[in-house]
Design a protein around this motif. Structure first.
Motif, PDB file in Angstrom:
ATOM      1  N   VAL A 184      79.377  60.708  53.626  1.00 56.10           N
ATOM      2  CA  VAL A 184      78.017  60.480  53.148  1.00 56.10           C
ATOM      3  C   VAL A 184      77.052  61.259  54.031  1.00 56.10           C
ATOM      4  N   ASP A 185      76.188  62.016  53.400  1.00 55.33           N
ATOM      5  CA  ASP A 185      75.095  62.711  54.085  1.00 55.33           C
ATOM      6  C   ASP A 185      73.780  62.247  53.479  1.00 55.33           C
ATOM      7  N   PHE A 186      72.776  62.203  54.331  1.00 50.61           N
ATOM      8  CA  PHE A 186      71.460  61.761  53.907  1.00 50.61           C
ATOM      9  C   PHE A 186      70.480  62.911  54.037  1.00 50.61           C
ATOM     10  N   SER A 187      69.608  63.011  53.078  1.00 48.81           N
ATOM     11  CA  SER A 187      68.568  64.026  53.186  1.00 48.81           C
ATOM     12  C   SER A 187      67.628  63.668  54.332  1.00 48.81           C
ATOM     13  N   VAL A 188      67.014  64.677  54.866  1.00 51.20           N
ATOM     14  CA  VAL A 188      66.139  64.488  56.016  1.00 51.20           C
ATOM     15  C   VAL A 188      64.779  64.020  55.527  1.00 51.20           C
ATOM     16  N   LEU A 189      64.426  62.813  55.956  1.00 50.65           N
ATOM     17  CA  LEU A 189      63.082  62.338  55.656  1.00 50.65           C
ATOM     18  C   LEU A 189      62.068  63.072  56.511  1.00 50.65           C
ATOM     19  N   ASN A 190      60.835  62.981  56.114  1.00 53.35           N
ATOM     20  CA  ASN A 190      59.781  63.651  56.870  1.00 53.35           C
ATOM     21  C   ASN A 190      59.768  63.123  58.296  1.00 53.35           C
ATOM     22  N   PRO A 191      60.050  63.992  59.299  1.00 51.12           N
ATOM     23  CA  PRO A 191      60.082  63.464  60.673  1.00 51.12           C
ATOM     24  C   PRO A 191      58.746  62.916  61.135  1.00 51.12           C
ATOM     25  N   ASN A 192      57.653  63.377  60.532  1.00 53.61           N
ATOM     26  CA  ASN A 192      56.334  62.850  60.870  1.00 53.61           C
ATOM     27  C   ASN A 192      55.869  61.811  59.862  1.00 53.61           C
ATOM     28  N   GLY A 193      56.753  61.450  58.959  1.00 53.66           N
ATOM     29  CA  GLY A 193      56.376  60.481  57.939  1.00 53.66           C
ATOM     30  C   GLY A 193      56.638  59.064  58.384  1.00 53.66           C
ATOM     31  N   PRO A 194      56.263  58.110  57.551  1.00 52.14           N
ATOM     32  CA  PRO A 194      56.387  56.687  57.949  1.00 52.14           C
ATOM     33  C   PRO A 194      57.739  56.082  57.639  1.00 52.14           C
ATOM     34  N   PHE A 195      58.574  56.765  56.835  1.00 52.72           N
ATOM     35  CA  PHE A 195      59.836  56.161  56.427  1.00 52.72           C
ATOM     36  C   PHE A 195      60.943  56.585  57.382  1.00 52.72           C
ATOM     37  N   VAL A 196      61.804  55.635  57.733  1.00 51.98           N
ATOM     38  CA  VAL A 196      62.912  55.887  58.650  1.00 51.98           C
ATOM     39  C   VAL A 196      64.131  55.136  58.140  1.00 51.98           C
ATOM     40  N   LEU A 197      65.262  55.828  58.126  1.00 57.28           N
ATOM     41  CA  LEU A 197      66.544  55.194  57.817  1.00 57.28           C
ATOM     42  C   LEU A 197      67.163  54.753  59.128  1.00 57.28           C
ATOM     43  N   LEU A 198      67.316  53.446  59.302  1.00 58.31           N
ATOM     44  CA  LEU A 198      67.711  52.910  60.609  1.00 58.31           C
ATOM     45  C   LEU A 198      69.210  52.923  60.831  1.00 58.31           C
ATOM     46  N   ASN A 199      70.000  52.825  59.825  1.00 62.87           N
ATOM     47  CA  ASN A 199      71.454  52.738  60.019  1.00 62.87           C
ATOM     48  C   ASN A 199      72.183  53.672  59.065  1.00 62.87           C
ATOM     49  N   PRO A 200      72.072  54.977  59.270  1.00 59.79           N
ATOM     50  CA  PRO A 200      72.857  55.884  58.409  1.00 59.79           C
ATOM     51  C   PRO A 200      74.334  55.737  58.685  1.00 59.79           C
ATOM     52  N   VAL A 201      75.108  56.011  57.687  1.00 56.58           N
ATOM     53  CA  VAL A 201      76.557  55.917  57.795  1.00 56.58           C
ATOM     54  C   VAL A 201      77.136  57.281  57.419  1.00 56.58           C
ATOM     55  N   SER A 202      78.171  57.708  58.154  1.00 55.58           N
ATOM     56  CA  SER A 202      78.782  59.018  57.892  1.00 55.58           C
ATOM     57  C   SER A 202      79.940  58.942  56.907  1.00 55.58           C
ATOM     58  N   LYS A 203      80.518  57.783  56.725  1.00 57.52           N
ATOM     59  CA  LYS A 203      81.670  57.655  55.847  1.00 57.52           C
ATOM     60  C   LYS A 203      81.635  56.273  55.206  1.00 57.52           C
ATOM     61  N   LEU A 204      81.873  56.243  53.913  1.00 54.35           N
ATOM     62  CA  LEU A 204      81.887  54.987  53.171  1.00 54.35           C
ATOM     63  C   LEU A 204      83.251  54.832  52.527  1.00 54.35           C
ATOM     64  N   PRO A 205      84.062  53.871  52.971  1.00 55.70           N
ATOM     65  CA  PRO A 205      85.406  53.705  52.398  1.00 55.70           C
ATOM     66  C   PRO A 205      85.336  53.342  50.922  1.00 55.70           C
ATOM     67  N   ALA A 206      86.453  53.521  50.268  1.00 53.50           N
ATOM     68  CA  ALA A 206      86.546  53.258  48.830  1.00 53.50           C
ATOM     69  C   ALA A 206      86.321  51.786  48.561  1.00 53.50           C
ATOM     70  N   GLY A 207      85.433  51.486  47.620  1.00 55.03           N
ATOM     71  CA  GLY A 207      85.160  50.117  47.228  1.00 55.03           C
ATOM     72  C   GLY A 207      84.300  49.332  48.184  1.00 55.03           C
ATOM     73  N   GLN A 208      83.900  49.914  49.301  1.00 58.57           N
ATOM     74  CA  GLN A 208      83.121  49.188  50.294  1.00 58.57           C
ATOM     75  C   GLN A 208      81.633  49.294  49.973  1.00 58.57           C
ATOM     76  N   THR A 209      80.897  48.317  50.480  1.00 55.76           N
ATOM     77  CA  THR A 209      79.450  48.254  50.304  1.00 55.76           C
ATOM     78  C   THR A 209      78.782  48.369  51.657  1.00 55.76           C
ATOM     79  N   HIS A 210      77.762  49.174  51.698  1.00 53.10           N
ATOM     80  CA  HIS A 210      77.002  49.363  52.933  1.00 53.10           C
ATOM     81  C   HIS A 210      75.538  49.036  52.672  1.00 53.10           C
ATOM     82  N   VAL A 211      74.959  48.278  53.577  1.00 57.26           N
ATOM     83  CA  VAL A 211      73.559  47.867  53.455  1.00 57.26           C
ATOM     84  C   VAL A 211      72.716  48.831  54.281  1.00 57.26           C
ATOM     85  N   LEU A 212      71.872  49.576  53.602  1.00 53.67           N
ATOM     86  CA  LEU A 212      70.966  50.509  54.267  1.00 53.67           C
ATOM     87  C   LEU A 212      69.704  49.771  54.667  1.00 53.67           C
TER      88      LEU A 212
END
Length: 1638
Positions: free
Chosen positions: A1286-1314
């Motif tokens: 899993v890759d995430f697009s880069v949010l605006n570094p000077n913007g107000p939104f931040v992804l606090l817990n990015p994940v690099s790999k998501l196993p099959a059938g698993q759920t991840h809470v962003l």
């Protein structure tokens, strides 16, 4: 320029290892009249180079060297002469061709000239006749004209005759030159033929020499092969001995290992016990450390108090010293002296005194050091003069010592090392060199016994270098028979000496670490690695020199310890220790061997180095026999019955002991072979030379290879040899005779292969015997004989060898009785060479015949020939099958399998039986078939391509390469552009793609060529159409799009039709029809029904020269009917479950039990009624927005298998405007002008889905205060069957939104809470898109939120709040207000920097008063001494409601006098954001008056030392003068215009206080006002009164007087006195200067 190349193919013979070839080029200029010099045109190599090449190619024997050189020179000259003659002949041929051309041109010109002469003569005659006629007619004008014509014709006729004579002369000269050229060419032809004959003769001689050289090379190759077998034989023998020794070493190692394990267990037990004790000690140590830490903490507290007292004492002392210094300075100034100079000299005097004291202390310490060094050297000298203990003899390590050494090596982490210097990688003791290598050394030196002596040195080294240089002595190892007596002295001296020697020896061996790398391994390398005395005689003395090289990283030492115990009677070592040896340095050791017994000896020489002990192996071997045969098999080859052949087998003895031998057949017993050998060695050795030098070279090379240690290959050979020998010993016969075959040979056959005259005799050491073997065949067939060689020496094994031969009767034979031509095609020529051999010793005549049926298809060339004696000849076979072959061949050709079997006959003269062989071939056709033969593409626009399939069939049995050549530009054939290879009987499908380039009717043929240049045609027709509109893209490939995602592509519809002029450009038309009109053209995209494609706009009109933008969107969705059906099924299941839960209690309450069929019927009726009611409910309400519909849609999306659709969207075109037409008047669309848009639409299941908030991909944070953070959680699930990166697009570094817990790999059938956060930094409406990218697709999350600014206003103007002057130990208060101007409640807190947690760390840095004003960053100034903050604010924290305000009270409470009280007040919102920074300042005085202004004379930081309060009366009597510096700069830019005066101000104030005081005002007065005015100063007012809480300004201005010197600033001082509750005096220093520039 034409180049003629004449290669002399046989000019140099190409053999093995010879690379020489010559090519002569003769260049003739055909277009130039000038001839080149023949000598310059020859491109032959120089005679010296030719001679050198001949000498290198054919190197003769020494007796024929001179003759070969002369022949080489003569041959080179002949070749050069032939080349020159050939060049001259070429030049003459060119000249002859030029001459013939010129003669032909001259003849043609002569013929033309004759024709022109005849024509002129005829014209002249006709003119004369006309003249006569006109003269008779009395036409004078015509007669004159005709006479003029006659004269002109006569002149021309005369010119032509002169030209004709010249051409004849030139022609005669050319013919004469041609005769000379032909004569010269004939002469040169004769010379060239003679030269060519000489070159041929030289070539024959070179061939003879080449054959001789080839024979010598083959002999050398056989000799090299025998040498290789010799090395292999010796290596095998060595490996067998090493295997036995290795097995013995393994047994010893197992015993040692068992003992080592026992000792290891005991050692590990002691180690564990020691570890437990260490753990107890560690715990006790930690407890003591904790107690020590607590004690240290208490001590630090007490020391702080003591330090505070010392600081106060130091401050007082510094103050007294400052007062004393000021008093001295004032006294000196009062006396008129220079205070600065006096203080400087005083400071220098104090420094000199301190330096003198330090120098005296240093001299005292150096004296003590020198005395201690002298005493130490005396003690060392006395200890050195004591006698050394005798060197101990080297002791052979016992098994116990080896075991402990092994355990020590394992404890250090390294592999145990053998005591010998050469180390093995595998850690196991390697096999020692065999006895064969011992016998092959050539380094033994025989000397007399009187010349032996032994020396030995020690590793003793002086502690001070250079002390032992003069009296260094050589130490020799004591002899065995010598008595060892003590040196002398008492028993105590001997004990001290023994302890000293033991201490020295224990310190000799130490680890060597250089650059962090520890040396491991043998410290010294010996050359040779093994000291080997071979083939010794008892009573003689041998010497060998050995070189030891330092292999460590740095300086090392070496000392001899001795040899093994059992070698001391025979070995003597001469070794002089060289002292310290650098890395890479070497020293020599002389080993002397005096044998007393005839026995093999093994041992080692032990040495001691600074890094450890090492040993050099020592071997002594006696004389032995080593016998071998150069071959085990003698192959005589094929011989005709009656001939006799002889071969030689060589018996070689490479040992130092001779013996008696005997050759006899294997079946014949012998006295010397009475006992069978236990181990039979393979006799594969040879030695062609009898001289000792060659043997020594071979032996040394074998020794080097064996000592390198590659023995794994010979282990297998040794095991096989042992197995074979054991089998021979059990069965009592050689192993080779077991499988000799099924052939039984009689005694007569055995006698056909016999031994020669020499069959027995004596073989001396290091010599060889050659024994001839004779082969005389009697009857045809295979003949074999076995022989053996026995020896008198019982230690020598019996050697066996075998001789085979073949007896033949026919002298002529063919090497290949069956010639296979493989698969052949009709009308193709195939050739092969047939080699015929003869054994006859006379030349034979041969006739080659082909059967009559195949004479038209097959031929043997030549048909008749001669074969020389004992040679071979080659016959050329040519096969050209015709299509009539199946009919002509008859029985020799099989039509079904297409196999041809042609018998061929070779008839030999004077021989009845011919030699026959057969030619085999498979004949096939080469036809290719195209289907269909004609292709009609129909109408096609120039913007599209039409594809049709064509089949290509191969009727041949061979693969054929094909290719469509000469294709028109509008046609393309795929795959591989119409080229490829078709397999036998294979059918290939080819795509013919037609794309017209302009509007016309097309008719053409496509040509397919095979690899044999056969042509096959395909006829094609089409009509090209040029539509009035065109698309910018005709094919759109969408990326793999997930369900409910959208991909958009953009294209244009262009109208390029501007003119109907077909001459300037191509115009829109259908084929060759009429041109489309110029004007607005409409289009319409016809979408397939139900397709997920949207085109906007789908209908439009494009004006000429314009274009229209069209967007194509692809959004794959699930069919709503499928989703409804899934939702309906889910609702049915839920309804059934609810109904069954309701019926369960009723069935339990019913006591009567119904039958099973009745229950099933009732259950089916209830289900039908429930499903009917559900269907009615679904019809009443829209299911698309229900929860069940969304659940069904998500379930189907998860299981979506993916889909790929290809849509072709037609775009119809019509002339005219759509908007201008009426609704009922449709446009006339032509089907031939239709454009086609191809869309590739891959739809895939979404790899990630949102499981939270019913799958919504929009996340709204709402209103968030600026500086606050809002958090939302979004659950995503991997619905694929594989793990996704899993890759995430880069949010605006000077913007107000931040992804606090990015994940690099998501196993099959698993759920991840962003976890997403929204932290606005300003008032704004923010929205961003977060793309979650995987390799299967992208999930886009839309993030939105509104930032509300938390605005507050402060009533304080600016950033500084000055509390003014306050009496010490009093307080003053001030109020200010904060107002909330935002729409959100704000949490605030007031923080002072002086109370900050980082204040303690900042105070550990460099004090601020030591820095310049520009470097000072600390806003916290002087603080109270009582530990309380000088500033206080209330309230400290709270919440401000929207629109509300809050009042704050700031209190300033100093506890001592200072002018630099300061602090910083921070207004912190939401415990994070610092909204406002207010700098707080204040000053405190002990008295009610103060003066401000002037230049700063001290730092704005209070000293660490406190000023004692003292007695007020005493302070008043002292009248301390406080300096004030006032600098005035008078700026005068123009001398003509007077500048304004320089002005400064001083502020005098009176502090308001609550204390009772006799005076409520402050009076001030400035003396020396008149003196100041005289110097240009003006002071207003000079005196005055200041009320409490008020200030008064004293203005000071200055204008330079007339006598002022601008180069010297003016300095004046005056006293300012203030009288209030006390009297204070300020000394004001006025410094004035004139500035002439800004």
């Amino acid at each position: 320029m034409s180049r003629v190349t004449c290669p002399l193919e046989n000019w140099a013979l190409v053999k093995q290892g010879r690379k020489s070839q010559a090519t002569f080029c003769i260049v003739v200029e055909t277009g130039s009249d000038e001839r080149e010099d023949p000598e310059l045109g020859v491109q032959a190599p120089a005679p010296e180079a030719e001679a050198q090449a001949d000498s290198e190619d054919c190197r003769p024997e020494s007796t024929q060297g001179a003759g070969a050189d002369r022949r080489g020179k003569a041959t080179t000259q002949d070749r050069a002469r032939a080349a020159l003659l050939r060049k001259e002949l070429g030049d003459l041929a060119q000249q002859r061709a030029d001459g013939e051309l010129s003669i032909q041109k001259a003849r043609e010109e002569l013929q033309a000239c004759c024709r022109r002469t005849d024509l002129l003569t005829k014209q002249q005659q006709s003119v004369a006749a006309e003249t006569e006629a006109e003269r008779e007619a009395h036409n004078t004008a015509a007669v004159g004209r005709l006479q003029a014509v006659s004269r002109r014709l006569g002149a021309e006729l005369e010119n032509q005759r002169e030209l004709q004579s010249k051409i004849r002369a030139v022609l005669r000269e050319s013919e004469r030159a041609m005769w000379h050229i032909e004569i010269r060419e004939g002469r040169l032809q004769a010379e060239w033929k003679s030269a060519q004959e000489e070159v041929e003769a030289a070539r024959g001689r070179r061939q003879v020499r080449a054959a001789e050289q080839l024979h010598r090379e083959e002999a050398a190759e056989r000799k090299a092969e025998r040498n290789r077998l010799l090395r292999a034989r010796k290596a095998l023998h060595l490996q067998r001995e090493n295997g036995l020794r290795h097995q013995q070493l393994l047994d010893d190692a197992r015993k040692s290992h068992r003992a080592a394990v026992k000792f290891l267990k005991a050692s590990l037990g002691r180690v564990r016990e020691r570890e437990r004790e260490q753990e107890v000690q560690t715990r006790e140590h930690l407890r003591r450390r904790m107690d020590a830490v607590l004690a240290l903490k208490n001590s630090i507290t007490a020391n702080r108090e003591t330090l505070r007292k010392f600081q106060a004492w130091g401050q007082a002392k510094a103050e007294l010293a400052e007062q004393k210094t000021q008093a001295e300075k004032q006294a000196i100034v009062a006396q008129g002296g220079d205070a600065f100079k006096h203080l400087f000299h005083q400071h220098r005097r104090q420094e000199l005194e301190a330096q003198n004291r330090a120098f005296e202390e240093e001299q005292r310490l150096r004296k003590q050091e020198i005395v201690s060094r002298i005493l130490k050297e005396a003690a060392e000298e006395s200890r050195r003069r004591r006698p050394h203990s005798p060197a101990r003899a080297a002791v052979r390590p016992t098994l116990r010592d080896k075991t402990w050494d092994y355990l020590a090596g394992l404890g250090e982490g390294g592999a145990p090392c053998a005591p010998c210097c050469p180390e093995k990688d595998d850690g196991a003791p390697g096999p020692e060199p065999s006895q064969l290598v011992k016998r092959m050394s050539s380094e033994s030196i025989q000397v007399r016994p009187e010349s032996t002596s032994g020396e030995e040195d020690t590793l003793a080294e002086p502690e001070i270098p250079g002390l032992w240089d003069k009296d260094r002595e050589r130490h020799q190892a004591p002899k065995e028979g010598a008595d060892r007596k003590p040196v002398g002295g008492t028993k105590a001296d001997e004990d001290i000496l023994a302890r000293t020697v033991e201490r020295l020896r224990s310190g000799v061996i130490r680890k060597q670490v250089v650059s962090g790398r520890e040396f491991r391994g043998c410290p010294f390398n010996s050359k040779p690695r093994v000291v080997h005395f071979k083939d010794f005689d008892v009573g003689r003395v041998y010497k060998k020199k050995m070189t030891l090289t330092n292999a460590t990283y740095t300086i090392n030492y070496c000392r001899l310890e001795g040899v093994d115990e059992h070698l001391r009677d025979f070995i003597h070592i001469d070794f002089e220790p060289p002292g310290p040896m650098s890395a890479g340095m070497s020293c020599d050791v002389l080993v002397t061997f005096k044998p007393m017994i005839n026995k093999d000896l093994d041992g080692s020489i032990a040495f001691l180095a600074q890094t450890g002990r090492f040993a050099v192996p020592l071997k002594c071997s006696t004389k032995q026999c080593s016998l071998s045969l150069d071959k085990e098999l003698i192959d005589f080859g094929s011989y005709v019955v009656g001939e006799t052949a002889s071969r030689v087998i060589t018996l070689t003895n490479t040992g130092g002991l001779g013996t008696r031998f005997k050759f006899l057949p294997a079946s014949e017993p012998c006295d010397m072979d009475s006992t069978p050998s236990v181990m039979r060695l393979s006799s594969i050795f040879t030695c062609a030379y009898e001289d000792r030098s060659f043997y020594d070279k071979v032996a040394s090379s074998i020794s080097e290879q064996l000592l390198e240690g590659t023995s794994s290959q010979w282990d297998v050979l040794s095991q096989r040899e042992q197995t074979l020998s054991h089998r021979e010993h059990e069965e009592g016969r050689p192993a080779e005779l077991e499988g000799a075959g099924t052939m039984i040979f009689s005694n007569e056959e055995q006698t056909e292969i016999s031994l020669g005259e020499v069959t027995e005799g004596e073989i001396a050491p290091f010599s060889s015997i050659k024994v001839p073997i004779t082969f005389s065949p009697v009857t045809p067939g295979d003949i074999q004989a076995n022989f053996k060689v026995t020896f008198k020496n019982r230690q020598c094994p019996t050697l066996y060898f075998r001789a085979v031969g073949v007896a033949v009767a026919v002298p002529v034979w063919v090497s290949r009785p069956g010639v296979d031509l493989k698969i052949c095609m009709y009308d193709r020529l195939y050739q092969d060479s047939i080699v015929v051999h003869t054994r006859s010793k006379v030349a034979l005549r041969l006739r080659f015949e082909v059967c009559k049926e195949l004479q038209g298809h097959m031929e043997l060339l030549p048909q008749t020939g001669y074969i020389q004696a004992l040679s071979s000849c080659s016959v050329q076979l040519k096969f050209l099958p015709r299509h009539s072959l199946p009919t002509d061949a008859g029985q020799y050709f099989d039509k079904e399998s297409r196999v041809l079997e042609a018998p061929m006959t070779i008839r030999v003269a004077d021989q009845i039986k011919p030699v026959e062989f057969t030619v085999h071939a498979i004949v096939t056709t080469s036809d290719l078939e195209l289907s269909p033969s004609e292709v009609d593409f129909g109408h096609c626009t120039i913007y599209e391509a039409i594809r049709t399939s064509v089949s290509l069939y191969n009727r041949s049995l061979l693969p054929q390469e094909f290719g469509f050549v000469g294709l028109p530009k509008c046609v393309d054939i795929q795959p591989n552009d119409g080229f490829g290879t078709i397999l036998p009987l294979e059918t290939l499908e080819l795509d013919v793609i037609f794309q017209p380039t302009k509007a016309k009717e097309y008719s053409f043929e496509l040509v397919c060529k095979s690899e044999i240049n056969r042509r096959f045609k395909l006829t094609c027709r089409a009509v090209g159409v040029h539509p009035p509109l065109e698309l910018s893209h005709y094919q759109v490939k969408f990326a793999a799009t997930a369900l409910y995602d959208t991909s958009v592509a953009t294209l244009y519809v262009v109208n390029p039709h501007l003119s109907m002029n077909a001459l300037t450009h191509s115009v829109p038309r259908i084929g060759s029809g009429d041109t489309c009109p110029v004007g607005p053209t409409s289009f319409e995209f016809l979408l397939p029904p139900g397709s997920p494609i949207t085109i906007s706009p789908s209908v439009g009109t494009v004006s000429p020269g314009k274009k229209c933008l069209v967007q194509v969107a692809f959004r794959p969705v699930l069919p709503s009917e499928v989703v409804r059906q899934q939702a309906f099924q889910a609702m049915n299941k839920d309804g059934e479950a609810k109904l069954s839960r309701k019926e369960a209690p009723a069935s339990r309450k019913d006591p009567r039990r119904q039958s099973l069929s009745v229950q099933r019927t009732q259950h089916r009726d209830r289900l039908f009624r429930a499903s009917t009611s559900l269907a009615l409910e679904m019809q009443k309400q829209d299911l698309k927005f229900s929860h069940e519909y969304q659940v069904a849609q998500a379930a189907l999306a998860r299981s979506f298998p993916g889909k790929f659709d290809k849509f072709v969207v037609p775009c119809v075109v019509a002339s005219g405007d759509v908007e201008g037409r009426k609704a009922m008047e449709p446009l006339s669309f032509s089907p031939h002008n239709t454009l086609y848009l191809e869309l590739w639409c891959p739809a895939v299941a979404p790899s990630l889905v949102v499981t939270s908030d019913k799958g919504s991909t929009v996340t709204s944070f709402g209103d968030i205060a600026v500086g606050h953070r809002g958090v939302k959680k979004v659950s995503i699930q991997n619905i694929t069957s594989e793990d996704l990166a899993v890759d995430f697009s880069v949010l605006n570094p000077n913007g107000p939104f931040v992804l606090l817990n990015p994940v690099s790999k998501l196993p099959a059938g698993q759920t991840h809470v962003l976890v997403l956060s929204f932290s606005p930094r300003q008032s704004m409406l923010a929205q961003e898109t977060l793309d979650i990218v995987t390799k299967r697709g992208t999930l886009s999350l839309t993030l939105s939120g509104t930032g509300v600014a938390s605005l507050i206003t402060c009533s304080i103007e600016g950033d500084v709040l000055n509390m003014g002057y306050v009496i010490a130990r009093e307080s003053v208060s001030s109020t200010f207000q904060l107002q909330n101007s935002s729409s959100l409640p704000i949490k605030f807190s007031m923080q002072l920097d002086s109370l900050s947690s980082s204040r303690r760390e900042d105070r550990q840095q460099l004090p601020q008063f030591l820095l310049s004003s520009a470097q000072r960053t600390d806003v916290v100034g002087t603080q109270n001494h009582n530990g309380q903050s000088v500033f206080a604010v209330a309230p400290v924290e709270g919440i401000l409601d929207p629109g509300a305000g809050q009042d704050f009270t700031l209190t300033f409470s100093p506890d001592h006098e200072s002018l630099y009280f300061s602090d910083q007040l921070r207004v912190v919102l939401f415990e994070k954001k610092v909204s406002r920074k207010i700098l707080l300042k204040g000053a405190a005085r002990e008295h009610m008056m103060f003066v401000e202004g002037g230049d700063p004379l001290d730092v704005p930081v209070e000293s660490l030392t406190g000023i004692p309060a003292g007695d007020p009366e005493h302070r008043e009597d002292a009248e301390e003068l406080k300096p004030i510096l006032v600098t005035l700069d008078y700026v005068q830019l123009d001398t003509d215009t007077p500048a304004p005066p320089a002005t400064r101000e001083l502020l005098v104030g009176c502090i308001r206080t609550t204390q009772l005081s006799p005076k409520k005002t402050v009076e001030f007065s400035l003396d020396s006002v008149a003196s100041l005015q005289h110097r240009g100063f003006t002071v207003e007012p000079p005196r005055g009164v200041v009320e409490r809480g008020q200030t008064k300004t004293i203005s000071i201005s200055w204008v330079p007087p007339a006598d002022f010197d601008p180069d010297h600033p003016l300095q004046v001082s005056a006293l300012l006195q203030l009288r209030g509750d006390v009297k204070e005096t300020y000394k004001i220093f006025f410094v004035a200067q004139v500035l002439t520039g800004p």
